[in-house]
Design a protein around this motif. Sequence first.
Motif, mmCIF file in Angstrom:
data_model
loop_
_atom_site.group_PDB
_atom_site.id
_atom_site.type_symbol
_atom_site.label_atom_id
_atom_site.label_comp_id
_atom_site.label_asym_id
_atom_site.label_seq_id
_atom_site.Cartn_x
_atom_site.Cartn_y
_atom_site.Cartn_z
ATOM 1 N N SER A 265 0.812 -1.214 0.000
ATOM 2 C CA SER A 265 0.000 0.000 0.000
ATOM 3 C C SER A 265 0.850 1.271 0.000
ATOM 4 C CB SER A 265 -0.925 -0.008 1.208
ATOM 5 O OG SER A 265 -0.151 -0.223 2.371
ATOM 6 N N ALA A 266 2.153 1.160 0.263
ATOM 7 C CA ALA A 266 2.996 2.361 0.325
ATOM 8 C C ALA A 266 3.452 2.827 -1.064
ATOM 9 C CB ALA A 266 4.220 2.099 1.205
ATOM 10 N N ILE A 267 3.138 2.040 -2.077
ATOM 11 C CA ILE A 267 3.622 2.390 -3.417
ATOM 12 C C ILE A 267 2.504 3.020 -4.239
ATOM 13 C CG2 ILE A 267 4.548 1.438 -5.567
ATOM 14 C CD1 ILE A 267 6.081 -0.564 -3.890
ATOM 15 N N SER A 268 2.805 4.159 -4.850
ATOM 16 C CA SER A 268 1.790 4.879 -5.615
ATOM 17 C C SER A 268 2.438 5.558 -6.826
ATOM 18 C CB SER A 268 1.129 5.929 -4.731
ATOM 19 O OG SER A 268 2.093 6.870 -4.308
ATOM 20 N N ASP A 269 1.591 6.200 -7.606
ATOM 21 C CA ASP A 269 2.029 7.018 -8.735
ATOM 22 C C ASP A 269 2.987 6.245 -9.657
ATOM 23 O OD1 ASP A 269 2.234 9.162 -10.386
ATOM 24 O OD2 ASP A 269 3.515 10.360 -9.077
ATOM 25 N N VAL A 270 2.516 5.115 -10.133
ATOM 26 C CA VAL A 270 3.344 4.255 -10.989
ATOM 27 C C VAL A 270 3.186 4.681 -12.448
ATOM 28 C CG1 VAL A 270 3.816 1.885 -11.703
ATOM 29 C CG2 VAL A 270 3.000 2.334 -9.388
ATOM 30 N N ARG A 271 4.307 4.893 -13.122
ATOM 31 C CA ARG A 271 4.272 5.249 -14.553
ATOM 32 C C ARG A 271 5.139 4.234 -15.299
ATOM 33 N NH1 ARG A 271 0.541 9.014 -15.868
ATOM 34 N NH2 ARG A 271 1.831 10.017 -17.454
ATOM 35 N N VAL A 272 4.586 3.716 -16.378
ATOM 36 C CA VAL A 272 5.310 2.701 -17.152
ATOM 37 C C VAL A 272 5.663 3.266 -18.523
ATOM 38 C CG1 VAL A 272 5.196 0.383 -18.143
ATOM 39 C CG2 VAL A 272 4.075 0.856 -15.966
ATOM 40 N N GLY A 273 6.870 3.044 -18.951
ATOM 41 C CA GLY A 273 7.293 3.494 -20.272
ATOM 42 C C GLY A 273 8.214 2.484 -20.913
ATOM 43 N N ARG A 274 8.903 2.917 -21.961
ATOM 44 C CA ARG A 274 9.843 2.019 -22.647
ATOM 45 C C ARG A 274 11.264 2.549 -22.512
ATOM 46 N NH1 ARG A 274 6.008 3.071 -26.086
ATOM 47 N NH2 ARG A 274 7.242 4.327 -27.520
ATOM 48 N N VAL A 275 12.201 1.629 -22.478
ATOM 49 C CA VAL A 275 13.611 2.025 -22.536
ATOM 50 C C VAL A 275 14.226 1.362 -23.766
ATOM 51 C CG1 VAL A 275 14.197 0.195 -20.876
ATOM 52 C CG2 VAL A 275 15.828 1.999 -21.317
ATOM 53 N N VAL A 276 14.924 2.144 -24.550
ATOM 54 C CA VAL A 276 15.567 1.626 -25.763
ATOM 55 C C VAL A 276 17.048 1.971 -25.685
ATOM 56 C CG1 VAL A 276 15.582 1.655 -28.279
ATOM 57 C CG2 VAL A 276 13.445 2.105 -27.048
ATOM 58 N N GLU A 277 17.892 0.959 -25.822
ATOM 59 C CA GLU A 277 19.330 1.219 -25.849
ATOM 60 C C GLU A 277 19.845 0.892 -27.234
ATOM 61 O OE1 GLU A 277 20.088 0.460 -21.102
ATOM 62 O OE2 GLU A 277 21.016 -0.882 -22.544
ATOM 63 N N LEU A 278 20.691 1.778 -27.760
ATOM 64 C CA LEU A 278 21.179 1.553 -29.124
ATOM 65 C C LEU A 278 22.603 2.060 -29.270
ATOM 66 C CD1 LEU A 278 20.648 4.643 -30.183
ATOM 67 C CD2 LEU A 278 18.391 3.766 -30.713
ATOM 68 N N GLU A 279 23.260 1.499 -30.256
ATOM 69 C CA GLU A 279 24.663 1.795 -30.543
ATOM 70 C C GLU A 279 24.716 2.627 -31.826
ATOM 71 O OE1 GLU A 279 27.126 0.184 -28.565
ATOM 72 O OE2 GLU A 279 28.647 1.367 -29.620
ATOM 73 N N VAL A 280 25.448 3.745 -31.762
ATOM 74 C CA VAL A 280 25.648 4.554 -32.971
ATOM 75 C C VAL A 280 27.121 4.484 -33.321
ATOM 76 C CG1 VAL A 280 25.354 6.805 -34.052
ATOM 77 C CG2 VAL A 280 23.835 6.125 -32.188
ATOM 78 N N GLN A 281 27.392 4.043 -34.561
ATOM 79 C CA GLN A 281 28.791 3.813 -34.940
ATOM 80 C C GLN A 281 29.398 4.961 -35.722
ATOM 81 O OE1 GLN A 281 27.850 0.101 -36.389
ATOM 82 N NE2 GLN A 281 28.503 -0.924 -34.525
ATOM 83 N N GLY A 282 30.649 5.240 -35.414
ATOM 84 C CA GLY A 282 31.502 6.074 -36.261
ATOM 85 C C GLY A 282 31.034 7.483 -36.514
ATOM 86 N N SER A 283 30.361 8.094 -35.540
ATOM 87 C CA SER A 283 29.960 9.487 -35.749
ATOM 88 C C SER A 283 30.595 10.352 -34.671
ATOM 89 C CB SER A 283 28.444 9.631 -35.659
ATOM 90 O OG SER A 283 27.799 8.785 -36.563
ATOM 91 N N GLU A 284 30.705 11.625 -34.966
ATOM 92 C CA GLU A 284 31.047 12.603 -33.931
ATOM 93 C C GLU A 284 29.938 12.601 -32.883
ATOM 94 O OE1 GLU A 284 33.714 14.798 -33.684
ATOM 95 O OE2 GLU A 284 34.566 13.533 -35.265
ATOM 96 N N LYS A 285 30.301 12.970 -31.662
ATOM 97 C CA LYS A 285 29.356 12.924 -30.550
ATOM 98 C C LYS A 285 28.063 13.715 -30.841
ATOM 99 C CE LYS A 285 29.706 13.543 -25.564
ATOM 100 N NZ LYS A 285 30.657 13.828 -24.464
ATOM 101 N N GLU A 286 28.239 14.924 -31.350
ATOM 102 C CA GLU A 286 27.050 15.768 -31.588
ATOM 103 C C GLU A 286 26.175 15.182 -32.682
ATOM 104 O OE1 GLU A 286 27.341 19.904 -31.824
ATOM 105 O OE2 GLU A 286 28.062 19.998 -29.746
#
Lengths: 80, 80
Positions: free
Chosen positions: B31-52
């Motif tokens: 009962s102490a847990i409230s305000d639950v929000r569910v979303g998605r997490v996506v992790e991806l690799e970007v190759q050979g580019s400048e950071k920006e």
Amino acid sequence: MRYRVLVRLKPGVLDVQGKAVESGLRDKKFSAISDVRVGRVVELEVQGSEKEEARAQVDEVCRLLLANPVIEQYEIQELS
Amino acid sequence: MRYRVLVRLKPGVLDVQGKAVESGLRDKKFSAISDVRVGRVVELEVQGSEKEEARAQVDEVCRLLLANPVIEQYEIQELS
């Protein structure tokens, strides 16, 4: 106290959603992006507990309800 | 370079998955847990580019493919 839980497939488990995203990216010519993994993020508020107790509750919730321990792993982050 | 994208419903948008988790937690006496929000997490690799440039690509991918801008917001985190 607010927590964020990241639930992801264990390494080695085929990520069908991730493959679908990769395929969508190839169609749109984003060839530099690879190794896409898709999971869930759950943020929740724990009220009126000591910090250690609150974290233990979140851990229990993960095991009971949020993650499938056979194929998924989770990571708990403290937000505030 | 590896990035993590968190995709979540905008504040005010009804989170049906979050409500389902809350209901499940109530049934299990958390009962102490409230305000639950569910979303998605996506992790991806970007190759050979400048950071920006890499980050700009991830941003474009979010807008094109990963998030629905009408009801969702996203946050990009750099992992390595």
